[in-house]
Design an enzyme around this catalytic site. Structure first.
Site, PDB file in Angstrom:
ATOM      1  N   ASP A 199       9.187 -13.459  28.799  1.00 11.78           N
ATOM      2  CA  ASP A 199       8.249 -13.060  27.551  1.00 11.78           C
ATOM      3  C   ASP A 199       8.997 -12.952  26.264  1.00 11.78           C
ATOM      4  O   ASP A 199       8.472 -13.074  25.165  1.00 11.78           O
ATOM      5  CB  ASP A 199       7.486 -11.770  27.776  1.00 11.78           C
ATOM      6  CG  ASP A 199       6.601 -11.848  28.853  1.00 11.78           C
ATOM      7  OD1 ASP A 199       6.112 -13.266  29.313  1.00 11.78           O
ATOM      8  OD2 ASP A 199       6.021 -10.800  29.236  1.00 11.78           O
ATOM      9  N   HIS A 208       8.005 -17.776  28.380  1.00  5.82           N
ATOM     10  CA  HIS A 208       6.596 -17.413  29.194  1.00  5.82           C
ATOM     11  C   HIS A 208       5.342 -17.522  28.466  1.00  5.82           C
ATOM     12  O   HIS A 208       5.257 -16.811  27.477  1.00  5.82           O
ATOM     13  CB  HIS A 208       6.848 -16.229  29.979  1.00  5.82           C
ATOM     14  CG  HIS A 208       5.641 -15.831  30.851  1.00  5.82           C
ATOM     15  ND1 HIS A 208       5.058 -14.889  31.019  1.00  5.82           N
ATOM     16  CD2 HIS A 208       5.003 -16.598  31.981  1.00  5.82           C
ATOM     17  CE1 HIS A 208       3.983 -14.872  31.908  1.00  5.82           C
ATOM     18  NE2 HIS A 208       4.129 -15.987  32.659  1.00  5.82           N
ATOM     19  N   ARG A 209       4.567 -18.461  28.535  1.00 10.42           N
ATOM     20  CA  ARG A 209       3.357 -18.871  27.808  1.00 10.42           C
ATOM     21  C   ARG A 209       4.075 -18.757  26.262  1.00 10.42           C
ATOM     22  O   ARG A 209       3.094 -18.480  25.403  1.00 10.42           O
ATOM     23  CB  ARG A 209       2.213 -17.556  27.874  1.00 10.42           C
ATOM     24  CG  ARG A 209       2.057 -17.523  29.442  1.00 10.42           C
ATOM     25  CD  ARG A 209       1.053 -16.362  29.780  1.00 10.42           C
ATOM     26  NE  ARG A 209       1.033 -16.123  31.042  1.00 10.42           N
ATOM     27  CZ  ARG A 209       0.559 -14.925  31.618  1.00 10.42           C
ATOM     28  NH1 ARG A 209      -0.379 -14.072  30.933  1.00 10.42           N
ATOM     29  NH2 ARG A 209       0.571 -14.571  32.871  1.00 10.42           N
ATOM     30  N   LYS A 247      -3.805 -24.099  36.870  1.00 12.21           N
ATOM     31  CA  LYS A 247      -4.383 -22.870  37.402  1.00 12.21           C
ATOM     32  C   LYS A 247      -5.678 -23.133  38.064  1.00 12.21           C
ATOM     33  O   LYS A 247      -6.112 -22.380  38.858  1.00 12.21           O
ATOM     34  CB  LYS A 247      -4.604 -21.781  36.122  1.00 12.21           C
ATOM     35  CG  LYS A 247      -3.763 -21.294  35.325  1.00 12.21           C
ATOM     36  CD  LYS A 247      -2.798 -20.592  35.961  1.00 12.21           C
ATOM     37  CE  LYS A 247      -3.214 -19.221  36.344  1.00 12.21           C
ATOM     38  NZ  LYS A 247      -1.798 -18.457  36.956  1.00 12.21           N
ATOM     39  N   HIS A 255      -4.254 -18.771  30.169  1.00  8.91           N
ATOM     40  CA  HIS A 255      -4.115 -18.512  31.534  1.00  8.91           C
ATOM     41  C   HIS A 255      -5.139 -18.024  32.396  1.00  8.91           C
ATOM     42  O   HIS A 255      -5.240 -18.571  33.681  1.00  8.91           O
ATOM     43  CB  HIS A 255      -3.061 -17.075  31.357  1.00  8.91           C
ATOM     44  CG  HIS A 255      -2.621 -16.617  32.955  1.00  8.91           C
ATOM     45  ND1 HIS A 255      -3.581 -15.671  33.618  1.00  8.91           N
ATOM     46  CD2 HIS A 255      -1.741 -16.865  33.507  1.00  8.91           C
ATOM     47  CE1 HIS A 255      -2.617 -15.452  34.578  1.00  8.91           C
ATOM     48  NE2 HIS A 255      -1.634 -16.102  34.511  1.00  8.91           N
ATOM     49  N   GLU A 265       1.832 -25.057  34.410  1.00 15.67           N
ATOM     50  CA  GLU A 265       1.166 -24.425  35.687  1.00 15.67           C
ATOM     51  C   GLU A 265      -0.173 -24.785  35.654  1.00 15.67           C
ATOM     52  O   GLU A 265      -0.706 -24.299  34.753  1.00 15.67           O
ATOM     53  CB  GLU A 265       1.578 -22.702  35.536  1.00 15.67           C
ATOM     54  CG  GLU A 265       0.802 -22.316  36.974  1.00 15.67           C
ATOM     55  CD  GLU A 265       1.029 -20.827  36.889  1.00 15.67           C
ATOM     56  OE1 GLU A 265       0.074 -20.159  37.613  1.00 15.67           O
ATOM     57  OE2 GLU A 265       1.811 -20.417  36.163  1.00 15.67           O
ATOM     58  N   ASP A 325      -0.075 -22.350  30.909  1.00 19.25           N
ATOM     59  CA  ASP A 325      -1.311 -22.679  31.983  1.00 19.25           C
ATOM     60  C   ASP A 325      -2.265 -23.584  31.489  1.00 19.25           C
ATOM     61  O   ASP A 325      -2.455 -23.556  30.437  1.00 19.25           O
ATOM     62  CB  ASP A 325      -1.463 -21.217  32.186  1.00 19.25           C
ATOM     63  CG  ASP A 325      -0.628 -20.179  32.309  1.00 19.25           C
ATOM     64  OD1 ASP A 325      -0.113 -20.250  33.456  1.00 19.25           O
ATOM     65  OD2 ASP A 325      -0.170 -19.477  31.444  1.00 19.25           O
ATOM     66  N   GLU A 334       6.938 -22.417  29.258  1.00 18.47           N
ATOM     67  CA  GLU A 334       5.832 -22.358  30.256  1.00 18.47           C
ATOM     68  C   GLU A 334       4.455 -22.140  29.748  1.00 18.47           C
ATOM     69  O   GLU A 334       4.324 -21.436  28.858  1.00 18.47           O
ATOM     70  CB  GLU A 334       6.201 -21.485  31.210  1.00 18.47           C
ATOM     71  CG  GLU A 334       5.432 -21.222  32.569  1.00 18.47           C
ATOM     72  CD  GLU A 334       4.199 -20.396  32.471  1.00 18.47           C
ATOM     73  OE1 GLU A 334       3.270 -20.468  33.584  1.00 18.47           O
ATOM     74  OE2 GLU A 334       3.998 -19.574  31.218  1.00 18.47           O
TER      75      GLU A 334
END
Length: 220
Positions: A215, A6-7, A97, A48, A95, A35, A33
């Site tokens: 994470d 995640h990120r 945003k 993000h 993703e 953003d 992943e």
């Protein structure tokens, strides 16, 4: 089951940085992943929030007010930079945003697919803004789409059917075994987020989901 950072490896290294993405792969992630927002000069940059205040020390303001050059000085990478550091078979969840970034993201994906530097089947574009997903579908129906939801599984399921999406990407606490089975029987993958504790990781694994976004990819 895919292990997705995640990120990047947000639990270990500053989120949405090249260092974080490399750390995720070092820790055994199958993919990452990230953003996307737009810079002042209309480039897809990886961050993000709509401001830099939370994630960047000694800086403040809206992301859209910073040029790519300024972003890079602050350690905010571009989507292109991330494409360049991806391992060959890595999975990438992009993703979006802000809807304004949609066209740019599609163009960058198409360019790198043409260059044979990435495979389109290794990418999913996701968004909480379902109109963005519709727009991507109309621009390039080959791009795989993930329907994000943090509140309504059934609405996401109905929309995924309308869209012919690749995956449904729900907040993990919404999930039940019945829903996972129903969605998978209709051909959808379930990519759930953000699952960090060992107890929660065990819970979602027992549901038979297709990917966990965490994470801490080393815990998966």
């Amino acid at each position: 089951m895919l292990k997705i950072g995640h990120r990047g490896a947000k639990g270990h290294v500053a989120e949405n940085t090249i260092e974080s993405f490399l750390k995720a792969f070092e820790l055994g992630a199958d993919g990452i992943e990230l953003d996307i927002h737009l810079s002042a000069d209309q480039e897809a940059i990886v961050i993000h929030d709509e401001t830099v205040d939370r994630t960047i020390k000694n800086a403040a303001g809206f992301v859209r007010e910073f040029s790519v050059a300024e972003c890079q000085k602050l350690g905010i990478p571009t989507l292109v930079e991330v494409f360049h550091i991806l391992p060959e078979h890595a999975f990438l969840n992009i993703e979006i945003k802000t809807p304004e970034a949609t066209q740019i993201v599609v163009e960058e994906i198409e360019k790198f697919v043409r260059l044979q530097e990435i495979k389109i089947q290794n990418i999913v574009v996701s968004s909480f803004d379902w109109e963005t997903l519709k727009r991507i579908k109309s621009i390039n129906p080959e791009i795989r789409l993930g329907v994000l939801t943090e509140s309504n599984l059934e609405a996401a399921f109905v929309f995924a059917q309308e869209l012919n999406a690749f995956s449904i990407n729900p907040y993990f606490k919404l999930l039940t075994k019945d829903f996972v089975q129903k969605a998978q029987q209709k051909g959808f993958q379930i990519h759930t987020w953000t699952v960090n504790s060992l107890e929660d990781i065990t819970f979602v694994k027992n549901l038979g989901i297709d990917a966990i976004i965490s994470d801490f990819p080393d815990r998966l």
